[in-house]
Design a protein around this motif. Sequence first.
Motif, mmCIF file in Angstrom:
data_model
loop_
_atom_site.group_PDB
_atom_site.id
_atom_site.type_symbol
_atom_site.label_atom_id
_atom_site.label_comp_id
_atom_site.label_asym_id
_atom_site.label_seq_id
_atom_site.Cartn_x
_atom_site.Cartn_y
_atom_site.Cartn_z
ATOM 1 N N ASP A 1 33.362 80.108 51.819
ATOM 2 C CA ASP A 1 31.945 79.806 51.804
ATOM 3 C C ASP A 1 31.623 81.363 51.315
ATOM 4 O O ASP A 1 32.267 81.907 53.420
ATOM 5 N N ASN A 2 30.344 81.893 51.760
ATOM 6 C CA ASN A 2 29.609 83.336 51.843
ATOM 7 C C ASN A 2 30.714 83.984 52.219
ATOM 8 O O ASN A 2 30.156 84.851 53.383
ATOM 9 N N LYS A 3 31.833 84.765 51.335
ATOM 10 C CA LYS A 3 32.920 85.981 51.626
ATOM 11 C C LYS A 3 31.845 87.064 51.573
ATOM 12 O O LYS A 3 31.596 86.819 50.292
ATOM 13 N N PRO A 4 31.684 88.011 52.431
ATOM 14 C CA PRO A 4 30.992 88.700 52.253
ATOM 15 C C PRO A 4 32.096 90.226 51.155
ATOM 16 O O PRO A 4 33.041 89.897 51.263
ATOM 17 N N CYS A 5 31.069 91.148 50.859
ATOM 18 C CA CYS A 5 31.518 91.979 50.056
ATOM 19 C C CYS A 5 31.841 91.804 48.542
ATOM 20 O O CYS A 5 32.311 92.565 48.087
ATOM 21 N N THR A 6 31.204 90.803 48.095
ATOM 22 C CA THR A 6 32.158 90.288 46.556
ATOM 23 C C THR A 6 31.528 90.961 45.818
ATOM 24 O O THR A 6 31.908 90.722 44.797
ATOM 25 N N ASP A 7 29.823 92.058 45.822
ATOM 26 C CA ASP A 7 29.350 92.072 45.088
ATOM 27 C C ASP A 7 29.299 93.769 44.940
ATOM 28 O O ASP A 7 28.925 94.024 44.564
ATOM 29 N N GLU A 8 29.993 94.395 46.190
ATOM 30 C CA GLU A 8 30.035 95.846 46.016
ATOM 31 C C GLU A 8 31.822 97.131 45.881
ATOM 32 O O GLU A 8 32.939 95.480 45.099
ATOM 33 N N THR B 1 34.109 101.961 46.100
ATOM 34 C CA THR B 1 33.870 102.812 46.919
ATOM 35 C C THR B 1 32.790 103.030 47.888
ATOM 36 O O THR B 1 33.048 103.285 49.022
ATOM 37 N N MET B 2 31.790 101.528 47.669
ATOM 38 C CA MET B 2 30.719 101.109 48.308
ATOM 39 C C MET B 2 31.636 100.865 49.631
ATOM 40 O O MET B 2 30.756 100.978 51.262
ATOM 41 N N CYS B 3 32.750 99.757 49.900
ATOM 42 C CA CYS B 3 33.263 99.733 50.884
ATOM 43 C C CYS B 3 33.665 100.280 51.551
ATOM 44 O O CYS B 3 33.942 100.936 53.223
ATOM 45 N N ARG B 4 34.478 101.611 50.871
ATOM 46 C CA ARG B 4 35.230 102.776 51.745
ATOM 47 C C ARG B 4 33.830 103.352 52.930
ATOM 48 O O ARG B 4 33.718 103.286 53.750
ATOM 49 N N GLY B 5 32.961 104.283 51.815
ATOM 50 C CA GLY B 5 31.958 104.793 52.752
ATOM 51 C C GLY B 5 31.194 103.733 53.600
ATOM 52 O O GLY B 5 31.038 104.315 54.860
ATOM 53 N N CYS B 6 30.688 102.398 53.560
ATOM 54 C CA CYS B 6 30.261 101.591 54.471
ATOM 55 C C CYS B 6 30.706 101.624 55.955
ATOM 56 O O CYS B 6 30.476 101.583 56.857
ATOM 57 N N LEU B 7 32.068 100.755 55.242
ATOM 58 C CA LEU B 7 33.254 100.835 56.279
ATOM 59 C C LEU B 7 33.300 102.156 57.369
ATOM 60 O O LEU B 7 33.218 101.508 58.697
ATOM 61 N N SER B 8 33.921 103.190 56.810
ATOM 62 C CA SER B 8 34.162 104.232 58.237
ATOM 63 C C SER B 8 32.878 104.311 58.519
ATOM 64 O O SER B 8 32.810 104.900 59.100
ATOM 65 N N GLY B 9 31.637 104.578 57.685
ATOM 66 C CA GLY B 9 30.295 105.385 58.832
ATOM 67 C C GLY B 9 30.430 104.096 59.787
ATOM 68 O O GLY B 9 30.011 104.070 60.845
ATOM 69 N N ARG B 10 30.378 102.707 59.625
ATOM 70 C CA ARG B 10 30.633 101.705 60.659
ATOM 71 C C ARG B 10 31.858 101.672 61.574
ATOM 72 O O ARG B 10 31.532 101.724 63.193
ATOM 73 N N VAL C 1 42.970 97.324 63.186
ATOM 74 C CA VAL C 1 43.148 96.901 61.591
ATOM 75 C C VAL C 1 42.342 96.251 60.357
ATOM 76 O O VAL C 1 41.812 95.432 60.963
ATOM 77 N N ILE C 2 41.725 96.792 59.489
ATOM 78 C CA ILE C 2 40.901 96.449 58.827
ATOM 79 C C ILE C 2 41.278 96.542 57.299
ATOM 80 O O ILE C 2 41.797 97.186 56.819
ATOM 81 N N MET C 3 40.559 95.370 56.707
ATOM 82 C CA MET C 3 41.177 95.156 54.823
ATOM 83 C C MET C 3 40.162 95.686 53.957
ATOM 84 O O MET C 3 40.220 94.380 53.258
ATOM 85 N N PRO C 4 39.793 96.792 53.297
ATOM 86 C CA PRO C 4 39.170 97.073 52.600
ATOM 87 C C PRO C 4 39.525 95.971 51.749
ATOM 88 O O PRO C 4 40.242 96.992 51.002
ATOM 89 N N ASN C 5 38.318 95.693 50.138
ATOM 90 C CA ASN C 5 38.489 95.143 49.422
ATOM 91 C C ASN C 5 38.609 96.336 48.340
ATOM 92 O O ASN C 5 37.649 97.311 47.674
#
Length: 364
Positions: free
Chosen positions: A320-327, A330-339, A302-306
């Motif tokens: 600290d340094n939580k990722p994807c805070t400036d995406e 739609t970017m999260c969907r595309g990026c994670l699906s591809g990965r 399971v993955i929880m895209p923001n």
Amino acid sequence: MVDDILKRAEQGCVLHREEVVELLSIADADLLKKLYDTAYRIKEKQVGRVAYFRGLIECSNICIKDCYYCGIRRSNENVERFLMDEDEIYREAIWAYEAEYGSCVIQAGERQDEPFIAMIERTVKRISATTGGQLGITLSLGEQTEKTYQRWKDAGAHRYLLRIETTNPQLYAQIHPEDHKLETRKECLAALRRTGYQVGTGVMMGLPGQSMGDLADDILFLKSIDIDMVGMGPYIPHTDTPMGKAVPPYTELENKQALTLGLKMIAVTRIVLKDVNIAAATALQALEYTGREQGLRCGANVIMPNVTETDYRPKYQLYDNKPCTDENSTMCRGCLSGRIKGIGEKVGFNERGDSPHFQARTAE
Ligand code: SF4
């Protein structure tokens, strides 16, 4: 010895505490690979090579609790507090539905006041009505009364995540103020089960003073309460917290060690619990860019895209340094699906992806 343990686990044998400790203590690279490969084979057999998306809506960073490790604890005056309105939460849930995510997770700091409880109830009802109950709704809103859990369940929520963080009473007392009780958390988990939710919990790994024995006990606790879903993550210090002030920011080596411990916990949890849903926490990606994919390869499914609006994301910093805070979503969907495709798995679009453990438990 490790080979024997892994072989027995794959044959379905129950592992003893010492064996679980031995798996968690693996340091040799070849043995680690064997551990991860075994966990992956068990995952393939039990839940398939599918990653389910849960669109994560972080709807408020207001919290009545003061956990010593958490960036949005009530005493942190450096946080700009926010609470989304009902329309915003609804819009984000419908975005997840239209993006074919199959499920959403509504998460916030803890509040037990009636206006908040009623707002969540109305919003869940509205999401459920619009999607004809097709969008799975998971709540992660902390400790509540059984009556509140029931109200939210009746409104249309069907899964609930409440992390126990650690089952060692001394460690629990070390990372929480005195009025935050481990027993209350256990009672809440029992209430959630009685209410009929798919219940998820999990722990933090890498806490100061935590041993492999503690983590083995945590995994065996998850098994003993017959949990359906597991969400756990590495402890990452937040500078504005009492614990974060005592621990300097991780070095590159410490990031690597924290990631390895996180992956080992996922693998051993998959090996011991077998048919539950296990989330690859966003915190893994804070330690290494491919951390979440590595989590999938070690047994998570399971993955929880923001899907939270980008403006709110920097204000919801548990560590600290939580990722994807400036995406954006739609970017999260595309990026994670591809990965995910990149590691040879498919995304379970339009599927709620209920835990096979829950399905088997409720079919009895
Ligand atoms: S961990 Fe949860 S309950 Fe504790 S302070 Fe943070 S948001 Fe609140």
